[in-house]
Scaffold this motif. Sequence first.
Motif, PDB file in Angstrom:
ATOM      1  N   MET A   9      30.907  26.952  46.205  1.00 57.04           N
ATOM      2  CA  MET A   9      30.115  27.296  47.389  1.00 57.04           C
ATOM      3  C   MET A   9      30.284  28.762  47.757  1.00 57.04           C
ATOM      4  O   MET A   9      29.316  29.465  48.079  1.00 57.04           O
ATOM      5  CB  MET A   9      30.537  26.400  48.559  1.00 57.04           C
ATOM      6  N   VAL A  10      31.526  29.257  47.706  1.00 53.03           N
ATOM      7  CA  VAL A  10      31.816  30.655  48.048  1.00 53.03           C
ATOM      8  C   VAL A  10      31.030  31.595  47.132  1.00 53.03           C
ATOM      9  O   VAL A  10      30.454  32.589  47.585  1.00 53.03           O
ATOM     10  CB  VAL A  10      33.327  30.933  47.956  1.00 53.03           C
ATOM     11  N   VAL A  11      30.988  31.279  45.854  1.00 53.67           N
ATOM     12  CA  VAL A  11      30.273  32.116  44.897  1.00 53.67           C
ATOM     13  C   VAL A  11      28.762  32.041  45.131  1.00 53.67           C
ATOM     14  O   VAL A  11      28.067  33.064  45.164  1.00 53.67           O
ATOM     15  CB  VAL A  11      30.618  31.707  43.455  1.00 53.67           C
ATOM     16  N   ILE A  12      28.254  30.823  45.284  1.00 56.32           N
ATOM     17  CA  ILE A  12      26.808  30.638  45.479  1.00 56.32           C
ATOM     18  C   ILE A  12      26.337  31.375  46.727  1.00 56.32           C
ATOM     19  O   ILE A  12      25.282  32.023  46.733  1.00 56.32           O
ATOM     20  CB  ILE A  12      26.458  29.138  45.572  1.00 56.32           C
ATOM     21  N   ARG A  13      27.123  31.315  47.781  1.00 56.04           N
ATOM     22  CA  ARG A  13      26.723  31.946  49.050  1.00 56.04           C
ATOM     23  C   ARG A  13      27.235  33.379  49.178  1.00 56.04           C
ATOM     24  O   ARG A  13      27.013  34.020  50.207  1.00 56.04           O
ATOM     25  CB  ARG A  13      27.211  31.094  50.232  1.00 56.04           C
ATOM     26  N   ASN A  14      27.948  33.860  48.166  1.00 54.44           N
ATOM     27  CA  ASN A  14      28.469  35.233  48.173  1.00 54.44           C
ATOM     28  C   ASN A  14      29.314  35.507  49.413  1.00 54.44           C
ATOM     29  O   ASN A  14      29.197  36.559  50.050  1.00 54.44           O
ATOM     30  CB  ASN A  14      27.323  36.252  48.090  1.00 54.44           C
ATOM     31  N   ARG A  15      30.150  34.552  49.750  1.00 53.20           N
ATOM     32  CA  ARG A  15      31.058  34.715  50.884  1.00 53.20           C
ATOM     33  C   ARG A  15      32.172  35.697  50.513  1.00 53.20           C
ATOM     34  O   ARG A  15      32.520  35.844  49.354  1.00 53.20           O
ATOM     35  CB  ARG A  15      31.684  33.355  51.244  1.00 53.20           C
ATOM     36  N   TYR A  16      32.744  36.346  51.539  1.00 54.83           N
ATOM     37  CA  TYR A  16      33.844  37.301  51.346  1.00 54.83           C
ATOM     38  C   TYR A  16      33.457  38.342  50.287  1.00 54.83           C
ATOM     39  O   TYR A  16      34.192  38.631  49.350  1.00 54.83           O
ATOM     40  CB  TYR A  16      35.139  36.587  50.943  1.00 54.83           C
ATOM     41  N   GLU A  17      32.258  38.910  50.461  1.00 57.47           N
ATOM     42  CA  GLU A  17      31.653  39.787  49.454  1.00 57.47           C
ATOM     43  C   GLU A  17      32.572  40.928  49.030  1.00 57.47           C
ATOM     44  O   GLU A  17      32.617  41.294  47.846  1.00 57.47           O
ATOM     45  CB  GLU A  17      30.352  40.360  50.018  1.00 57.47           C
ATOM     46  N   ALA A  18      33.321  41.499  49.976  1.00 59.67           N
ATOM     47  CA  ALA A  18      34.162  42.653  49.650  1.00 59.67           C
ATOM     48  C   ALA A  18      35.249  42.313  48.638  1.00 59.67           C
ATOM     49  O   ALA A  18      35.746  43.193  47.932  1.00 59.67           O
ATOM     50  CB  ALA A  18      34.783  43.216  50.930  1.00 59.67           C
ATOM     51  N   ARG A  19      35.611  41.021  48.567  1.00 66.42           N
ATOM     52  CA  ARG A  19      36.705  40.620  47.667  1.00 66.42           C
ATOM     53  C   ARG A  19      36.207  39.887  46.435  1.00 66.42           C
ATOM     54  O   ARG A  19      36.981  39.299  45.692  1.00 66.42           O
ATOM     55  CB  ARG A  19      37.699  39.735  48.431  1.00 66.42           C
ATOM     56  N   ARG A  20      34.889  39.931  46.164  1.00 64.41           N
ATOM     57  CA  ARG A  20      34.339  39.189  45.051  1.00 64.41           C
ATOM     58  C   ARG A  20      34.548  39.948  43.746  1.00 64.41           C
ATOM     59  O   ARG A  20      34.530  41.190  43.710  1.00 64.41           O
ATOM     60  CB  ARG A  20      32.835  38.939  45.264  1.00 64.41           C
ATOM     61  N   ASP A  21      34.714  39.210  42.671  1.00 67.96           N
ATOM     62  CA  ASP A  21      34.841  39.772  41.333  1.00 67.96           C
ATOM     63  C   ASP A  21      33.717  39.179  40.484  1.00 67.96           C
ATOM     64  O   ASP A  21      33.629  37.950  40.310  1.00 67.96           O
ATOM     65  CB  ASP A  21      36.199  39.419  40.727  1.00 67.96           C
ATOM     66  N   GLU A  22      32.854  40.032  39.979  1.00 67.00           N
ATOM     67  CA  GLU A  22      31.656  39.564  39.294  1.00 67.00           C
ATOM     68  C   GLU A  22      31.974  38.674  38.098  1.00 67.00           C
ATOM     69  O   GLU A  22      31.334  37.628  37.896  1.00 67.00           O
ATOM     70  CB  GLU A  22      30.824  40.770  38.844  1.00 67.00           C
ATOM     71  N   ALA A  23      32.952  39.048  37.305  1.00 61.81           N
ATOM     72  CA  ALA A  23      33.296  38.248  36.117  1.00 61.81           C
ATOM     73  C   ALA A  23      33.834  36.878  36.511  1.00 61.81           C
ATOM     74  O   ALA A  23      33.487  35.853  35.907  1.00 61.81           O
ATOM     75  CB  ALA A  23      34.322  39.001  35.273  1.00 61.81           C
ATOM     76  N   SER A  24      34.682  36.858  37.535  1.00 54.49           N
ATOM     77  CA  SER A  24      35.237  35.590  38.009  1.00 54.49           C
ATOM     78  C   SER A  24      34.146  34.697  38.592  1.00 54.49           C
ATOM     79  O   SER A  24      34.127  33.488  38.359  1.00 54.49           O
ATOM     80  CB  SER A  24      36.318  35.861  39.059  1.00 54.49           C
ATOM     81  N   ASP A  25      33.222  35.307  39.335  1.00 57.33           N
ATOM     82  CA  ASP A  25      32.118  34.538  39.915  1.00 57.33           C
ATOM     83  C   ASP A  25      31.248  33.930  38.815  1.00 57.33           C
ATOM     84  O   ASP A  25      30.846  32.758  38.894  1.00 57.33           O
ATOM     85  CB  ASP A  25      31.266  35.426  40.816  1.00 57.33           C
TER      86      ASP A  25
END
Length: 366
Positions: free
Chosen positions: A49-65
């Motif tokens: 859900m976090v990835v789909i909704r792009n939650r906590y965008e500042a801490r996202r890692d594209e490869a992990s997502d």
Amino acid sequence: MSRRLYVHVGLQKTGTSYLQAALLNSTAQLAAQGLDLVPPSKRECFELMVVIRNRYEARRDEASDRATVERFTNQLDKAPGSRAVFSQESLAAAGPAQIDRLLDACGDREVHAVITVRDLARQLPSMWQEDLKAGGTTRFGAYLRGLQELERAGKAKAPWIHLDPPTVASRWAAALSADRVHVITVPPAGSPTDLLLQRFARVLDVDATRLEPEDRPSNSSLGLVQAEVLRRVNAELPEEVHRRYVYGDVVKRQFGAQVLGAQEKQRILVPAKFRSWCEEVSERHVADLAQGGYRVEGTLEDLRCTEAAFAEGSTRPSEGDVAAASVTAIASMLAARGTAEAERRTGEIRVGEDGLLTKVKRKLGK
């Protein structure tokens, strides 16, 4: 015929924790009926859900997502049953682009959205409690006025979106079609405890009697007095304790759920001055859902507010009650800490005694 995927998107505070616990407790029984849990754990559902909704965008890692989404797609491909279910209540706030992103990850599955809905007057106190459990400090009346402003301004964003089933249903219907959107109503107070699970099971086409719901609610509620204690505590906490990973363990789960949640509760009611607004919104929701062409499990009559949900007098607890609950909470925490300390010291004494005995035996040659 394509295999189905039921995406249970909430809404929040509509029995989602209860339903998710029943699914997780019954994986073998569900698999025997052709239904798989994908993702298979609550943690993985949350991460997706976090990835789909792009939650906590500042801490996202594209490869992990990307890996998270690919893992979900692979799990769906490998799931052996004719049907699968993915349940995460924060998906209710997903916008059109986020819904499309999830659907792209579902492969050739025939996706159906499942939306659980509850009458507004019962849902409002629960939503306020969730705000407090996330560190909020807003009084109930001010919280309700904020929701009124969002609703009247037509702003379909959090937290109002979680109280707006027609908007959530219409977003998913636009992506799927209305006949693939299932609306399940939460039964009114006093209904059989398993009626919501029965309705949910009928949509998933499984036998509810073979499922294992939790004996006790997994998402404990607070009473009126305890909610005020938590609100005041939140206001006094330093910023570092309000960090999500700290607050969740120390305040939400330990202090809120275990300490305050164990106290005797007085139900939180909506002030009577908000009654006409609640009834007006509820009537509009019932009409919109009835006209939407969705598949309804239960009855939309369940969404009408009841008189018992409103308080004619003040909804603020007395200072005496707040003080008493605070003292009880402090005593409970000290008792738990004292018991743990006593056990630790007893263990140290036993280790010391054993060590002394060993030395004596060595000297005696035994």
